[in-house]
Design an enzyme around this catalytic site. Structure first.
Site, PDB file in Angstrom:
ATOM      1  N   ALA A 109     -48.780 -38.494   8.794  1.00  0.00           N
ATOM      2  CA  ALA A 109     -49.687 -38.758   7.781  1.00  0.00           C
ATOM      3  C   ALA A 109     -49.640 -37.274   6.814  1.00  0.00           C
ATOM      4  CB  ALA A 109     -50.858 -38.852   8.502  1.00  0.00           C
ATOM      5  N   SER A 130     -51.070 -40.254  12.106  1.00  0.00           N
ATOM      6  CA  SER A 130     -51.997 -39.376  12.294  1.00  0.00           C
ATOM      7  C   SER A 130     -51.420 -38.145  11.582  1.00  0.00           C
ATOM      8  CB  SER A 130     -52.230 -38.959  13.857  1.00  0.00           C
ATOM      9  OG  SER A 130     -51.022 -38.733  14.510  1.00  0.00           O
ATOM     10  N   LYS A 131     -52.162 -36.864  11.739  1.00  0.00           N
ATOM     11  CA  LYS A 131     -51.673 -35.445  11.262  1.00  0.00           C
ATOM     12  C   LYS A 131     -50.278 -35.304  11.679  1.00  0.00           C
ATOM     13  CE  LYS A 131     -54.049 -32.290   8.912  1.00  0.00           C
ATOM     14  NZ  LYS A 131     -55.245 -33.131   8.428  1.00  0.00           N
ATOM     15  N   ARG A 132     -50.072 -35.649  12.968  1.00  0.00           N
ATOM     16  CA  ARG A 132     -48.924 -35.260  13.948  1.00  0.00           C
ATOM     17  C   ARG A 132     -47.814 -36.418  13.458  1.00  0.00           C
ATOM     18  NH1 ARG A 132     -48.317 -36.160  18.723  1.00  0.00           N
ATOM     19  NH2 ARG A 132     -50.345 -36.848  18.908  1.00  0.00           N
ATOM     20  N   LYS A 133     -48.327 -37.620  13.287  1.00  0.00           N
ATOM     21  CA  LYS A 133     -47.420 -38.571  13.068  1.00  0.00           C
ATOM     22  C   LYS A 133     -47.327 -39.216  11.616  1.00  0.00           C
ATOM     23  CE  LYS A 133     -48.366 -40.400  17.699  1.00  0.00           C
ATOM     24  NZ  LYS A 133     -49.091 -41.764  18.132  1.00  0.00           N
TER      25      LYS A 133
END
Ligand code: GLU
Length: 448
Positions: free
Chosen positions: A224, A219-222
């Site tokens: 990506a 995700s954006k946080r993880k």
């Protein structure tokens, strides 16, 4: 045998991330390994969400990674084609028109009428068995009872993904559809459309999911992160390509560092992992260091110069090329990314470099002015002033003072560089030069 034709089909509604880049890589690799063609298809049917800046980022990143395409298509320029095929299905009674009933928002079937604005064309799904042999995952079968009738052309006139994808893959002569396994559930729907349109099926290969290290999807946080950001962070394209390749494939044994040419030769889609890959950015750092270590320093220099200029360390119109090259060589083996160089080599470019507070307390709180003065005396007399001479001057001094070298080596390093770690001290002194070394040591003698 037909020429292999594969495609990478990004929607320009976001940047190219690790997952997309890996899909592009496996397609490009497959094409290269079979002397086939790699096609880039921009799936920009959603005109509200498709943006030029994303298209630019995606194409820039693909080129930067070295995945050059042989042909380029835009779905937004092919709406007439999709409409013609949808109309054909309509004429054959395999699809029907559907209109949104005002207010109720429900779809209502409208048969045997010309397509009007506001009407969708919907494909009738008849019960049948759908199975295919995935090149990576083997046999996969579906029950069509779970597949509902499918919109081909939406009421705003734009084609639905599954339909445009099938029409294009067929007309573009795609022989192998290689994509992320989040598309597995689309595949039976697409197969039904191939059958209805009388197109022959391509082979399918679904790549395993990429998970974040913390677990779960990227995700954006993880992790990506856009490929262009990796570039800005100072990763080398060859390191990223090697890293992406290992997210799903291995050259065998414990081997991890493998160049593009060789991996293309060894690559076999049937040996791609079925299980999810985990994105491990520490490993990417390690890999980048492996590539930085062995890369031609003059090529690294081209990347580093703009960073040095931005930091205000050099004027690229007027600087000592050989000097910067030597410094790059000095640091090369220890760098994780290119901007690390700017940070770690700062003391070569400025006298007001930051001084690590802990290092100062640990190594420079004791008065060493007598030792520093003696070292200065020797440096002044050195002729020639080279690495070996600096080293023997230093070794002679600590011997005469009957102290361990570390008693002096760490304080001198901190005084000259502001840091406790870095390249060999004698090399540091040599590249700083006699004058600057003496000036910095004298500054400490005067109280720092
Ligand atoms: N535009 C789709 C995506 O970005 C393409 C999927 C496919 O390869 O069929 O996910």
């Amino acid at each position: 045998m037909d020429t292999v034709r594969v495609r990478f089909a990004p929607s320009p509604t976001g940047n190219l991330h690790i997952g997309g880049a890996r899909t592009a890589l496996f397609n490009w690799f497959y094409a290269k390994s079979k002397q086939g063609k790699f096609i880039l298809r921009i799936e920009d049917t959603d005109q509200a969400r498709s943006k030029k800046e994303y298209f630019d980022e995606i194409t820039f990143s693909l080129n930067w990674l070295g995945f050059h395409w042989d042909e380029l298509y835009y779905q937004s320029r092919r709406f007439d084609i999709y409409r013609d095929y949808a109309r054909k299905l309509l004429d054959e009674g395999r699809a029907y028109l559907s209109r949104k009933v005002p207010d109720a928002g429900l779809e209502q079937a409208v048969q045997d009428q010309p397509v009007e604005q506001g009407e969708a064309i919907v494909f009738k799904v008849l019960p049948q068995k759908v199975a295919f042999r995935d090149l990576i995952r083997g046999e996969i079968s579906f029950d069509t009872e779970v597949i509902k009738d499918q919109v081909l052309i939406k009421s705003d006139g734009t084609p639905a993904y599954n339909f445009a994808c099938v029409v294009d893959d067929a007309l573009m002569g795609i022989t192998h559809v290689i994509r992320g396994d989040d598309h597995i559930s689309n595949t039976p729907k697409q197969i039904l459309l191939y059958r209805a349109l009388g197109f022959s099926l391509p082979s399918f290969a679904h790549l395993p999911l990429i998970l974040s290290k913390e677990g779960g999807r990227l995700s954006k946080r993880k992790g990506a992160t856009a490929i262009s950001e990796y570039r800005e962070m100072g990763y080398l394209p060859e390191a990223l390509v090697n890293y992406l390749l290992l997210l799903g494939w291995s050259p065998g044994g414990d081997r991890e560092i493998i160049g593009t040419e060789e991996s293309i030769r060894l690559f076999d889609i049937a040996h791609v992992n079925k299980t999810a890959a985990v994105l491990d950015l520490d490993k990417l750092d390690w890999m980048n260091n492996q590539y930085l270590k062995t890369k031609d320093p003059s090529l690294l220099m081209e990347e580093v110069l703009p960073l040095l200029e931005k930091a205000g360390y050099i004027d690229t119109n007027n600087f000592d090329r050989n000097y910067v090259l030597s410094l790059i060589q000095l640091f090369q083996a220890r760098l994780t990314t290119l901007p690390d160089f700017v940070e770690r080599a700062d003391f070569f470019f400025r006298d007001d470099f930051p001084l690590d507070r802990e290092a100062r307390e640990k190594f420079l709180s004791k008065d060493l002015s007598a030792e520093f003065s003696l070292f200065i005396e020797r440096l002044k007399k050195l002729e020639p002033f080279d690495i070996a001479a600096v080293e023997s001057a230093f070794r002679d001094l600590v011997q005469e003072l009957a102290i361990q070298s570390k008693v002096l080596i760490h304080p001198v390093r901190v005084a000259l560089t502001g840091k406790t770690v870095g390249p060999g001290l004698f090399e540091v002194i040599y590249y700083l030069g006699r004058e600057r070394t003496i000036a910095r040591l004298e500054w400490w003698i005067k109280g720092g």
